[in-house]
Design a protein around this motif. Structure first.
Motif, PDB file in Angstrom:
ATOM      1  N   HIS A 101      34.531  38.880  21.458  1.00 65.60           N
ATOM      2  CA  HIS A 101      33.694  39.305  22.587  1.00 65.60           C
ATOM      3  C   HIS A 101      32.760  38.192  23.064  1.00 65.60           C
ATOM      4  O   HIS A 101      32.755  37.822  24.241  1.00 65.60           O
ATOM      5  CB  HIS A 101      32.890  40.532  22.168  1.00 65.60           C
ATOM      6  CG  HIS A 101      31.844  40.947  23.165  1.00 65.60           C
ATOM      7  ND1 HIS A 101      32.165  41.335  24.451  1.00 65.60           N
ATOM      8  CD2 HIS A 101      30.492  41.028  23.061  1.00 65.60           C
ATOM      9  CE1 HIS A 101      31.050  41.647  25.095  1.00 65.60           C
ATOM     10  NE2 HIS A 101      30.031  41.464  24.284  1.00 65.60           N
ATOM     11  N   HIS A 102      31.976  37.620  22.155  1.00 69.06           N
ATOM     12  CA  HIS A 102      30.986  36.614  22.559  1.00 69.06           C
ATOM     13  C   HIS A 102      31.660  35.326  23.021  1.00 69.06           C
ATOM     14  O   HIS A 102      31.160  34.654  23.939  1.00 69.06           O
ATOM     15  CB  HIS A 102      30.013  36.360  21.407  1.00 69.06           C
ATOM     16  CG  HIS A 102      29.208  37.566  21.048  1.00 69.06           C
ATOM     17  ND1 HIS A 102      28.214  38.070  21.861  1.00 69.06           N
ATOM     18  CD2 HIS A 102      29.264  38.398  19.974  1.00 69.06           C
ATOM     19  CE1 HIS A 102      27.680  39.139  21.295  1.00 69.06           C
ATOM     20  NE2 HIS A 102      28.310  39.366  20.156  1.00 69.06           N
ATOM     21  N   GLN A 103      32.793  34.981  22.409  1.00 65.65           N
ATOM     22  CA  GLN A 103      33.503  33.775  22.844  1.00 65.65           C
ATOM     23  C   GLN A 103      34.047  33.933  24.259  1.00 65.65           C
ATOM     24  O   GLN A 103      33.976  33.012  25.063  1.00 65.65           O
ATOM     25  CB  GLN A 103      34.649  33.470  21.876  1.00 65.65           C
ATOM     26  CG  GLN A 103      35.414  32.191  22.243  1.00 65.65           C
ATOM     27  CD  GLN A 103      36.448  31.822  21.200  1.00 65.65           C
ATOM     28  OE1 GLN A 103      36.284  32.109  20.018  1.00 65.65           O
ATOM     29  NE2 GLN A 103      37.515  31.187  21.638  1.00 65.65           N
ATOM     30  N   LEU A 110      29.876  34.205  31.295  1.00 67.74           N
ATOM     31  CA  LEU A 110      29.296  35.520  31.540  1.00 67.74           C
ATOM     32  C   LEU A 110      28.313  35.892  30.425  1.00 67.74           C
ATOM     33  O   LEU A 110      28.081  37.064  30.156  1.00 67.74           O
ATOM     34  CB  LEU A 110      30.410  36.572  31.609  1.00 67.74           C
ATOM     35  CG  LEU A 110      31.378  36.456  32.787  1.00 67.74           C
ATOM     36  CD1 LEU A 110      32.533  37.439  32.624  1.00 67.74           C
ATOM     37  CD2 LEU A 110      30.658  36.696  34.111  1.00 67.74           C
ATOM     38  N   ASP A 111      27.740  34.879  29.785  1.00 66.50           N
ATOM     39  CA  ASP A 111      26.854  35.136  28.659  1.00 66.50           C
ATOM     40  C   ASP A 111      25.379  35.129  29.037  1.00 66.50           C
ATOM     41  O   ASP A 111      24.515  35.191  28.171  1.00 66.50           O
ATOM     42  CB  ASP A 111      27.105  34.134  27.537  1.00 66.50           C
ATOM     43  CG  ASP A 111      26.994  32.687  27.994  1.00 66.50           C
ATOM     44  OD1 ASP A 111      27.079  32.446  29.212  1.00 66.50           O
ATOM     45  OD2 ASP A 111      26.821  31.801  27.134  1.00 66.50           O
ATOM     46  N   VAL A 114      22.535  37.898  35.653  1.00 65.66           N
ATOM     47  CA  VAL A 114      22.898  39.235  36.127  1.00 65.66           C
ATOM     48  C   VAL A 114      24.368  39.524  35.853  1.00 65.66           C
ATOM     49  O   VAL A 114      24.735  40.619  35.395  1.00 65.66           O
ATOM     50  CB  VAL A 114      22.601  39.369  37.634  1.00 65.66           C
ATOM     51  CG1 VAL A 114      23.092  40.718  38.158  1.00 65.66           C
ATOM     52  CG2 VAL A 114      21.105  39.218  37.891  1.00 65.66           C
ATOM     53  N   LYS A 115      25.234  38.533  36.135  1.00 64.93           N
ATOM     54  CA  LYS A 115      26.655  38.739  35.861  1.00 64.93           C
ATOM     55  C   LYS A 115      26.885  39.006  34.378  1.00 64.93           C
ATOM     56  O   LYS A 115      27.734  39.819  34.002  1.00 64.93           O
ATOM     57  CB  LYS A 115      27.459  37.521  36.302  1.00 64.93           C
ATOM     58  CG  LYS A 115      27.676  37.413  37.801  1.00 64.93           C
ATOM     59  CD  LYS A 115      28.617  36.271  38.123  1.00 64.93           C
ATOM     60  CE  LYS A 115      28.898  36.200  39.626  1.00 64.93           C
ATOM     61  NZ  LYS A 115      29.834  35.081  39.940  1.00 64.93           N
ATOM     62  N   GLY A 116      26.109  38.330  33.539  1.00 65.69           N
ATOM     63  CA  GLY A 116      26.241  38.541  32.107  1.00 65.69           C
ATOM     64  C   GLY A 116      25.868  39.954  31.703  1.00 65.69           C
ATOM     65  O   GLY A 116      26.553  40.575  30.882  1.00 65.69           O
TER      66      GLY A 116
END
Length: 365
Positions: A101-103, A110-111, A114-116
């Motif tokens: 998920h985080h990768q 996307l981390d 706002v998009k994140g």
């Protein structure tokens, strides 16, 4: 699967198959969802991730007594009735929502921002949906023991392991090996072509050939040393020629199974693999007494891979092309056809006797 059940109807979320791939499916009709007509669905399917679950749920499979879902993410969410047997062959719980998920958020930038936040909300909802849909599956199969364990951890459901089919019968053994190493991979971050390049940068007397295309190709080419050749996409015959002739196959990804290493072994070529995930099942190391078909490195770093290549060079006499080939046969297409047909037929028989005991009777301990 369709060879086991040639009269089965085929459903897919979208269908943009090439003529060659459609021929492999016997030219049979494929029922799709509303996403087939969505703008950009062919090239930007990722944009429709928030509604893909809804799309799968629109499939009407009400005429079937048994439904088989081939699922890496959404297919297992197809809606079935209580009197239908639903068997799901799982390649992995959706990796971008769970283990990677985080990768994935970092790779697609996307981390943060706002998009994140919107991306994290979407994945949060996907995880909730993913945890709910196993209730509609009666019998899980998994492509490896590694995936079986992830199915249990994610869904708290047992699964029977049936390794996916590898077309070993189309591959020939070559005993004489040339002086290069090879990898065949889609060039995305988790395949870790970057550490292969850095490892061979530190070994200028050894040559690496990288076959495959992907979003990282340009960046990897920019940092490529003279002893590493990036060939990009190549046709099957070129791939097979390199698999047959290579001194060893390099595999640096943490994969759920990994078909390319099995193909290499079917060509009589040993594998130097990252010792995690499916590689521990598809490659036989030196432990256990039997002759090895490869060896492992245990840190996903260039230095660890370099040490493994040097260890391989020092022990090349331990690796026999015919032993590699014999080991690969346990992952053959013929073996899959037998095991898959047997498992689904037993599931159907047990389902008719007592659906409540299906999993306990058929899954691995």
């Amino acid at each position: 699967m369709l060879q086991c059940y040639p009269q089965a109807e085929l459903f897919a979320t979208i269908d943009f198959l090439s003529a060659r791939d459609r021929e492999r499916l016997g030219g049979r009709p494929i029922a799709t969802t509303f996403l087939q007509r969505a703008p950009g669905a062919r090239t930007k399917f990722w944009n429709y991730l928030p509604i893909t679950a809804l799309a799968v749920e629109t499939h009407d499979v009400g005429d079937a007594e048994m439904v088989i879902s081939s699922s890496h993410a959404f297919a297992k969410g197809v809606v079935t009735r209580a009197d239908q047997l639903h068997v799901s062959y799982v390649y992995s719980p959706m990796r971008y929502a769970w283990d990677l998920h985080h990768q994935y958020l970092r790779d697609y930038r996307l981390d943060r921002g706002v998009k994140g936040m919107l991306a994290r909300l979407m994945f949060h909802r996907l995880r909730a949906w993913d945890r709910q849909t196993p209730n509609n599956v009666d019998f899980f199969m998994a492509i490896s023991k590694h995936v079986r364990d992830r199915v249990w951890r994610t869904y708290r459901r047992p699964a029977k392991v049936i390794y996916p089919p590898v077309r070993t019968h189309e591959l020939a053994v070559q005993s004489h090996k040339d002086d290069f190493y090879v990898t065949v991979s889609r060039l995305v971050s988790y395949k870790r072509a970057d550490i292969m390049i850095e490892a061979f940068r530190a070994m200028p007397s050894r040559k690496l050939v990288v076959i495959g295309d992907g979003p990282e190709l340009a960046a990897l080419r920019a940092r490529c040393p003279a002893n590493v050749e990036l060939k990009g996409w190549q046709p099957d015959e070129v791939v097979r020629e390199h698999l047959r002739a290579a001194r060893a196959f390099i595999f640096a990804a943490h994969e759920d199974f990994g078909i390319s290493p099995v193909e290499a072994q079917a060509c009589g070529t040993p594998v130097i693999a990252y010792g995690a995930g499916g590689s521990l099942e598809t490659v036989r190391g030196a432990a256990g007494g039997a002759r090895p078909t490869g060896l492992f490195f245990h840190e996903q770093t260039a230095a660890s891979l370099q040490r493994a290549v040097e260890a391989f060079e020092a022990s090349r006499a331990d690796f026999d092309p015919q032993v590699c080939r014999e080991w690969s046969e346990q992952f053959s297409e013929a073996r899959f056809l037998h095991e898959f047909a047997q498992a689904t037929q037993r599931a159907w028989s047990q389902w008719q006797r007592d659906p409540r005991t299906l999993e306990s009777a058929l899954t691995d301990s």
